[in-house]
Design an enzyme around this catalytic site. Structure first.
Site, PDB file in Angstrom:
ATOM      1  N   LYS A  52       0.840  -1.302  -0.099  1.00 36.60           N
ATOM      2  CA  LYS A  52       0.104   0.061   0.215  1.00 36.60           C
ATOM      3  C   LYS A  52       0.954   1.154  -0.002  1.00 36.60           C
ATOM      4  CE  LYS A  52      -3.678  -2.641   2.035  1.00 36.60           C
ATOM      5  NZ  LYS A  52      -4.556  -3.029   3.207  1.00 36.60           N
ATOM      6  N   GLN A  96      -4.825  -1.710   9.041  1.00 39.90           N
ATOM      7  CA  GLN A  96      -4.826  -3.139   8.665  1.00 39.90           C
ATOM      8  C   GLN A  96      -5.564  -4.295   9.345  1.00 39.90           C
ATOM      9  OE1 GLN A  96      -3.305  -3.687   5.588  1.00 39.90           O
ATOM     10  NE2 GLN A  96      -4.162  -5.965   5.946  1.00 39.90           N
ATOM     11  N   ASP A 119     -11.381   2.195   3.237  1.00 37.44           N
ATOM     12  CA  ASP A 119     -11.685   0.693   2.991  1.00 37.44           C
ATOM     13  C   ASP A 119     -13.371   0.465   2.972  1.00 37.44           C
ATOM     14  OD1 ASP A 119      -9.716  -1.234   3.051  1.00 37.44           O
ATOM     15  OD2 ASP A 119      -9.478  -1.195   5.210  1.00 37.44           O
TER      16      ASP A 119
END
Ligand code: NAD
Length: 283
Positions: A52, A96, A119
């Site tokens: 990322k 994460q 997300d």
């Protein structure tokens, strides 16, 4: 022979477009920035976070990484999220997953400002996806939709079967297919006679987490087969949820693992981050 849907190539194209878009936005004083928080030492998560960060560089997106020790308390994590919610240079926040067991995932997701939730896991964004009026699309299902587009098959009116009903892949995937007018069936661990369902699919998305679970004889001739699965085998190689060797003989188009859905997920995260910069600017 099935057409290979190369996520690696499609994602590179998308990232190039994003770099151009980011440059134009910066000229207008809009600076996309992503904060990635990782708690603990999970090796797979470390790889995802590194990918990322690298993608941010490729797209000209500013990024900050917060690598917190395993013993970080939930309060400490929530404090950091709150700080980032108010930080001007940060347009997107990503924690994460999974987080260590002593931290409640749901509480963490709900602490992120929905306008920075790149997300798209926050209930506000999940609800927006349901009604079809959304800023952010969850990255993996969005990547899958791009690969279906790449196959040249129009989703409208097609039999779409999603195997898996998780909140991060299966459920939002079904909604995105529905928004494109697919006739959608969601299969899961309690589904009876799975092969009968999968064999009806013009578009089959496998998100199960079991290596080689979908075999060639469960697939309709000419179907678009998207393999979301990432399973680490004992020999350390990655393996999908679809048995590629038998599936590619039947499918019309298929994604490889690795190099299929995986890189698309990261590209879609970048897209959401750029979008977040615009959403936050206009509030
Ligand atoms: P999950 O474990 O949360 O969900 C798995 C789903 O599979 C469940 O809904 C379950 O009902 C279903 N399932 C389990 N056994 C089944 C069976 N026998 N028959 C039918 N359905 C069954 O997993 P997830 O988070 O949705 O991830 C699925 C896979 O996708 C994993 O391999 C994961 O690593 C991978 N993944 C990849 C990406 C990517 O970027 N490519 C992103 C997220 C997840």
């Amino acid at each position: 022979m099935a057409k290979l849907l190369m996520g690696k190539e499609v994602s590179a194209r998308i990232k190039n477009e994003l770099r151009e878009e980011t440059e134009k936005l910066k000229a207008r004083g809009i600076n996309p920035g992503l904060a990635v928080i990782i708690v603990g030492e999970d090796p797979a998560s470390q790889v995802y976070v590194r990918n990322k960060e690298r993608a941010c560089e490729e797209c000209g997106i500013y990024s900050e990484k917060y690598a917190l020790p395993e013993e970080t308390t939930q309060e400490e994590l929530l404090r950091l999220i709150d700080e980032l919610n108010h930080k001007e240079c940060i347009s997107g926040i990503l924690v994460q997953l999974p987080v260590p067991k002593h931290i409640d995932e749901k509480t963490v997701i709900e602490a992120i400002d929905p306008k920075k939730d790149v997300d798209a896991f926050h209930p506000v964004n999940v609800g927006k996806i349901m009604v079809g009026n959304y800023d952010f699309v969850p990255c993996t299902p969005a990547g899958v939709m791009e690969l279906i587009k790449e196959s040249g098959v129009d989703v409208s009116g097609k039999e779409c079967v999603v195997v898996g009903r998780s909140n991060i892949v299966g459920k939002p995937q079904a909604m995105l297919l529905l928004h494109q007018n697919g006739t959608v069936t969601i299969c899961h661990s309690r589904t009876k006679d799975l092969a009968e369902k999968t064999k009806r699919a013009d578009i089959l998305v496998a998100a199960v987490g079991i290596p080689n679970f979908i075999k060639g004889d469960m697939i309709k001739e000419g179907a678009v087969v998207i393999d979301v699965g990432i399973n680490r085998m004992p020999d350390k190689k990655l393996c999908g949820d679809v048995e590629f060797e038998t599936a590619e003989k039947v499918a019309g188009a298929i994604t490889p693992v690795p190099g299929g859905v995986g890189p698309m997920t990261v590209a879609m995260l970048m897209k959401n981050t750029v979008r977040a910069a615009m959403v936050n600017k206009s509030r």
